[in-house]
Write an enzyme that holds these catalytic residues in place. Structure first.
Site, PDB file in Angstrom:
ATOM      1  N   HIS A  32       0.762  -1.255   0.000  1.00 12.87           N
ATOM      2  CA  HIS A  32       0.000   0.000   0.000  1.00 12.87           C
ATOM      3  C   HIS A  32       0.790   1.300   0.000  1.00 12.87           C
ATOM      4  O   HIS A  32       0.207   2.353  -0.221  1.00 12.87           O
ATOM      5  CB  HIS A  32      -0.961   0.007   1.192  1.00 12.87           C
ATOM      6  CG  HIS A  32      -1.900  -1.153   1.190  1.00 12.87           C
ATOM      7  ND1 HIS A  32      -2.870  -1.340   0.219  1.00 12.87           N
ATOM      8  CD2 HIS A  32      -2.007  -2.222   2.015  1.00 12.87           C
ATOM      9  CE1 HIS A  32      -3.525  -2.461   0.464  1.00 12.87           C
ATOM     10  NE2 HIS A  32      -3.016  -3.017   1.548  1.00 12.87           N
ATOM     11  N   HIS A  74      -3.224  -3.402   7.830  1.00 12.30           N
ATOM     12  CA  HIS A  74      -4.285  -3.725   6.883  1.00 12.30           C
ATOM     13  C   HIS A  74      -4.911  -2.431   6.394  1.00 12.30           C
ATOM     14  O   HIS A  74      -5.120  -1.513   7.183  1.00 12.30           O
ATOM     15  CB  HIS A  74      -5.326  -4.617   7.582  1.00 12.30           C
ATOM     16  CG  HIS A  74      -6.644  -4.707   6.869  1.00 12.30           C
ATOM     17  ND1 HIS A  74      -6.813  -5.449   5.735  1.00 12.30           N
ATOM     18  CD2 HIS A  74      -7.849  -4.141   7.128  1.00 12.30           C
ATOM     19  CE1 HIS A  74      -8.089  -5.322   5.326  1.00 12.30           C
ATOM     20  NE2 HIS A  74      -8.721  -4.533   6.158  1.00 12.30           N
TER      21      HIS A  74
END
Length: 124
Positions: free
Chosen positions: A12, A119
């Site tokens: 990410h 996450h």
């Protein structure tokens, strides 16, 4: 084995790019960050902010995660992100993605010591 925090960074984080300039961005990034190795990951978001700024979200607004857990946090400010979505003509191993740029608040799940993102839960 790759830690959850390291996996979050690989999947990410892209602070060096201010935004995805081309449609090729997702195709290149999804491949180089190893999200097309055994299948095409259908959706993935890259965050174009510093790691420190993203790690700081763990100490911002506490919100419920999509799975019902309580360790998610929403960023106080909007961040530059790129959403990569698998397009209709994508077929493993030739994964094809469409890039959508946005400025949104990100939501991440955090855990561990130090308390860091593990996450990516979504953006609003």
């Amino acid at each position: 084995k790759e830690s959850a925090a390291a996996k979050f960074e690989r999947q990410h984080m892209d602070p060096s790019t201010s935004s995805a300039s081309s449609s090729d961005y997702c195709n290149q990034m999804m491949q180089s960050r190893k999200m097309t190795q055994d299948r095409c990951k259908p959706v993935n978001t890259f965050v174009h902010e510093s790691l420190a700024d993203v790690q700081a979200v763990c100490f911002q607004k506490n919100v419920a995660c999509k799975n019902g857990q309580s360790n998610c946090y929403q960023s106080n400010s909007a961040m530059h992100i790129t959403d990569c979505r698998e397009s209709g003509n994508s077929n493993y191993p030739n994964c094809v993605y469409k890039a959508t740029q946005a400025e949104k608040h990100i939501i991440v799940a955090c855990e561990g010591n130090p308390y860091v993102p593990v996450h990516f839960d979504g953006s609003v």
